[in-house]
Design an enzyme around this catalytic site. Structure first.
Site, PDB file in Angstrom:
ATOM      1  N   ASN A  64       0.821  -1.205   0.000  1.00  0.00           N
ATOM      2  CA  ASN A  64       0.000   0.000   0.000  1.00  0.00           C
ATOM      3  C   ASN A  64       0.858   1.260   0.000  1.00  0.00           C
ATOM      4  O   ASN A  64       2.055   1.228   0.301  1.00  0.00           O
ATOM      5  CB  ASN A  64      -0.915   0.016   1.222  1.00  0.00           C
ATOM      6  CG  ASN A  64      -1.992  -1.039   1.157  1.00  0.00           C
ATOM      7  OD1 ASN A  64      -2.513  -1.345   0.086  1.00  0.00           O
ATOM      8  ND2 ASN A  64      -2.347  -1.598   2.300  1.00  0.00           N
ATOM      9  N   CYS A  73      -5.863  -7.573  -3.590  1.00  0.00           N
ATOM     10  CA  CYS A  73      -6.312  -6.339  -4.236  1.00  0.00           C
ATOM     11  C   CYS A  73      -6.946  -6.730  -5.560  1.00  0.00           C
ATOM     12  O   CYS A  73      -6.244  -7.161  -6.481  1.00  0.00           O
ATOM     13  CB  CYS A  73      -5.150  -5.381  -4.453  1.00  0.00           C
ATOM     14  SG  CYS A  73      -5.604  -3.919  -5.397  1.00  0.00           S
ATOM     15  N   GLY A  74      -8.257  -6.608  -5.652  1.00  0.00           N
ATOM     16  CA  GLY A  74      -8.956  -7.050  -6.855  1.00  0.00           C
ATOM     17  C   GLY A  74      -8.616  -6.231  -8.089  1.00  0.00           C
ATOM     18  O   GLY A  74      -8.421  -6.778  -9.177  1.00  0.00           O
ATOM     19  N   ASN A  75      -8.550  -4.902  -7.937  1.00  0.00           N
ATOM     20  CA  ASN A  75      -8.193  -4.066  -9.086  1.00  0.00           C
ATOM     21  C   ASN A  75      -6.755  -4.324  -9.521  1.00  0.00           C
ATOM     22  O   ASN A  75      -6.447  -4.376 -10.710  1.00  0.00           O
ATOM     23  CB  ASN A  75      -8.363  -2.582  -8.724  1.00  0.00           C
ATOM     24  CG  ASN A  75      -9.816  -2.200  -8.544  1.00  0.00           C
ATOM     25  OD1 ASN A  75     -10.698  -2.743  -9.184  1.00  0.00           O
ATOM     26  ND2 ASN A  75     -10.059  -1.247  -7.663  1.00  0.00           N
ATOM     27  N   ASN A 162      -9.317  -9.413   2.359  1.00  0.00           N
ATOM     28  CA  ASN A 162      -9.150  -8.120   2.994  1.00  0.00           C
ATOM     29  C   ASN A 162     -10.353  -7.814   3.873  1.00  0.00           C
ATOM     30  O   ASN A 162     -11.490  -8.195   3.542  1.00  0.00           O
ATOM     31  CB  ASN A 162      -8.995  -7.012   1.933  1.00  0.00           C
ATOM     32  CG  ASN A 162      -7.671  -7.075   1.209  1.00  0.00           C
ATOM     33  OD1 ASN A 162      -6.759  -7.760   1.628  1.00  0.00           O
ATOM     34  ND2 ASN A 162      -7.569  -6.360   0.099  1.00  0.00           N
ATOM     35  N   ASN A 199     -11.278  -1.655   5.764  1.00  0.00           N
ATOM     36  CA  ASN A 199     -11.780  -0.890   4.621  1.00  0.00           C
ATOM     37  C   ASN A 199     -13.256  -0.577   4.869  1.00  0.00           C
ATOM     38  O   ASN A 199     -14.036  -1.493   5.197  1.00  0.00           O
ATOM     39  CB  ASN A 199     -11.641  -1.696   3.334  1.00  0.00           C
ATOM     40  CG  ASN A 199     -10.206  -2.102   3.057  1.00  0.00           C
ATOM     41  OD1 ASN A 199      -9.367  -1.275   2.744  1.00  0.00           O
ATOM     42  ND2 ASN A 199      -9.919  -3.388   3.197  1.00  0.00           N
ATOM     43  N   ARG A 218      -8.100   1.019   3.717  1.00  0.00           N
ATOM     44  CA  ARG A 218      -7.070   0.916   4.749  1.00  0.00           C
ATOM     45  C   ARG A 218      -5.689   1.085   4.127  1.00  0.00           C
ATOM     46  O   ARG A 218      -5.340   0.446   3.156  1.00  0.00           O
ATOM     47  CB  ARG A 218      -7.176  -0.461   5.424  1.00  0.00           C
ATOM     48  CG  ARG A 218      -6.166  -0.712   6.529  1.00  0.00           C
ATOM     49  CD  ARG A 218      -6.340  -2.101   7.138  1.00  0.00           C
ATOM     50  NE  ARG A 218      -6.078  -3.175   6.187  1.00  0.00           N
ATOM     51  CZ  ARG A 218      -5.907  -4.455   6.526  1.00  0.00           C
ATOM     52  NH1 ARG A 218      -6.007  -4.813   7.786  1.00  0.00           N
ATOM     53  NH2 ARG A 218      -5.687  -5.367   5.609  1.00  0.00           N
ATOM     54  N   CYS A 226     -11.874   0.241  -5.048  1.00  0.00           N
ATOM     55  CA  CYS A 226     -11.190  -0.871  -4.381  1.00  0.00           C
ATOM     56  C   CYS A 226     -11.870  -2.146  -4.852  1.00  0.00           C
ATOM     57  O   CYS A 226     -13.082  -2.333  -4.631  1.00  0.00           O
ATOM     58  CB  CYS A 226     -11.292  -0.714  -2.858  1.00  0.00           C
ATOM     59  SG  CYS A 226     -10.711  -2.158  -1.929  1.00  0.00           S
ATOM     60  N   THR A 228     -11.694  -5.459  -4.058  1.00  0.00           N
ATOM     61  CA  THR A 228     -12.311  -6.361  -3.091  1.00  0.00           C
ATOM     62  C   THR A 228     -13.503  -5.700  -2.419  1.00  0.00           C
ATOM     63  O   THR A 228     -14.489  -6.365  -2.082  1.00  0.00           O
ATOM     64  CB  THR A 228     -11.294  -6.831  -2.033  1.00  0.00           C
ATOM     65  OG1 THR A 228     -10.709  -5.700  -1.378  1.00  0.00           O
ATOM     66  CG2 THR A 228     -10.206  -7.688  -2.666  1.00  0.00           C
TER      67      THR A 228
END
Length: 325
Positions: A64, A73-75, A162, A199, A218, A226, A228
């Site tokens: 991060n 991290c989905g993206n 997450n 998050n 977060r 985000c 997720t």
């Protein structure tokens, strides 16, 4: 020493992507802090590190912007999916993440000619211990008012993996972000509920198959998107009857995605589908632990994505922020 980095984004969630054959090659936190500085080429939300894997086609680590490491991290995974699939000249692959090895696949574009990939989001748990979160001795919080947070918003806590706190809200909580900012800021500093932070997403139902999501991430703060969080929001909206469809369009400040929510034998199968855009390819120089740019080659892909942003603005004009925190 020279290194090559891609600058990429999924739904406006921006990262630098770097492939290494040696996870000890350098201090990734220091590199990330330098890359994510807004004064440095506009910064980014984090670093996507691609490493060798003994069990998948590659391993993804996510650092991060503040130097902390995320479990998923989905993206970012969509961007890694594109990098690996193009490198291996395949349309499907498996990427190892901190908690699971996940399937990824090239998909037909969601909007015009945007490169689009689907990624599996897993594992899913509603157990508070997996976030972790502590609240009145409960093991789960599902669509429940938490008086200490708000007298009206129904919250659901879920890890994917997450940690996410999802609130189903009325429109004014989307137009004015101060309530979400104050709650998320509290929960991501010293507090009695989420000791590792969380998050926080506010979700507004737009239609039977569409929602709008804004996320305080977060380690990042308010972000364009985000992955997720969008997937968790689609899951929570479906689970609690906020949407009727298992295929949910999720709009956000950075664009939109499609989320597929299915359940088989008490197991949730979640799929996140969206863009994987490369905006530039950089060459940087590393000398004695310090970093500097040598070259930058920008792509034409962002111009196409800008058309997508205009489409999203037209669809979500009522949610333009009228109050800053």
């Amino acid at each position: 020493m020279e290194i090559k980095l891609w600058k990429v984004h999924g739904s406006g969630n921006t990262f630098y992507l770097y492939e290494t054959s040696d996870e000890q090659e350098m201090d990734w936190v220091q590199l990330t802090l330098w890359l994510c500085d807004e004064e440095n080429e506009g910064g980014a939300d984090g670093l996507l590190l691609i490493c060798p894997s003994s069990q998948a086609d590659a391993k993804m680590r996510v650092i991060n912007a503040d130097g902390s490491e995320a479990s998923m991290c989905g993206n970012g995974l969509r961007c890694v999916a594109r990098y690996i699939c193009e490198k291996l000249e395949v349309e499907e692959a498996v990427i190892e993440t901190m908690k699971a090895s996940l399937k990824v696949r090239k998909e037909s574009p969601l909007f015009e000619e945007l490169p689009t990939y689907s990624v599996e989001i897993s594992p899913v748990s509603f157990e508070l211990s997996t976030l972790p979160m502590v609240y009145k001795g409960k093991s789960q919080v599902i669509h429940e008012v938490i008086e200490e947070f708000s007298p009206t918003i129904h919250f659901t806590a879920v890890s994917v993996p997450n940690p996410h706190l999802i609130g189903i809200v009325e429109e004014h909580y989307i137009k004015h972000q101060s309530h979400q900012f104050l709650l998320a800021h509290y929960l991501n500093n010293d507090n009695e509920y989420c000791t590792d932070g969380v998050n926080v997403s506010y979700v507004y139902p737009m239609a039977e198959d569409a929602i709008y999501v804004r996320t305080y991430e977060r380690g990042v703060g308010f972000t364009n998107a985000c992955g997720t969080a969008m997937t968790a929001s689609a899951l929570v909206a479906n689970l609690n009857g906020v949407v009727a469809s298992t295929e949910v369009t999720v709009y956000n400040p950075g664009g939109f995605v499609k989320c597929i929510v299915e359940k088989n034998d008490e197991i949730y199968n979640l799929l996140l589908i969206g863009n994987a855009t490369v905006t530039a390819i950089y060459t940087a120089e590393v000398i004695d632990g310090t970093f500097g740019w040598k070259s930058c080659e920008r792509t034409a892909e962002q111009k196409n994505y800008d058309k997508c942003i205009q489409f999203v603005k037209e669809q979500t004009a009522q949610f333009l922020i009228s109050e800053k925190a």
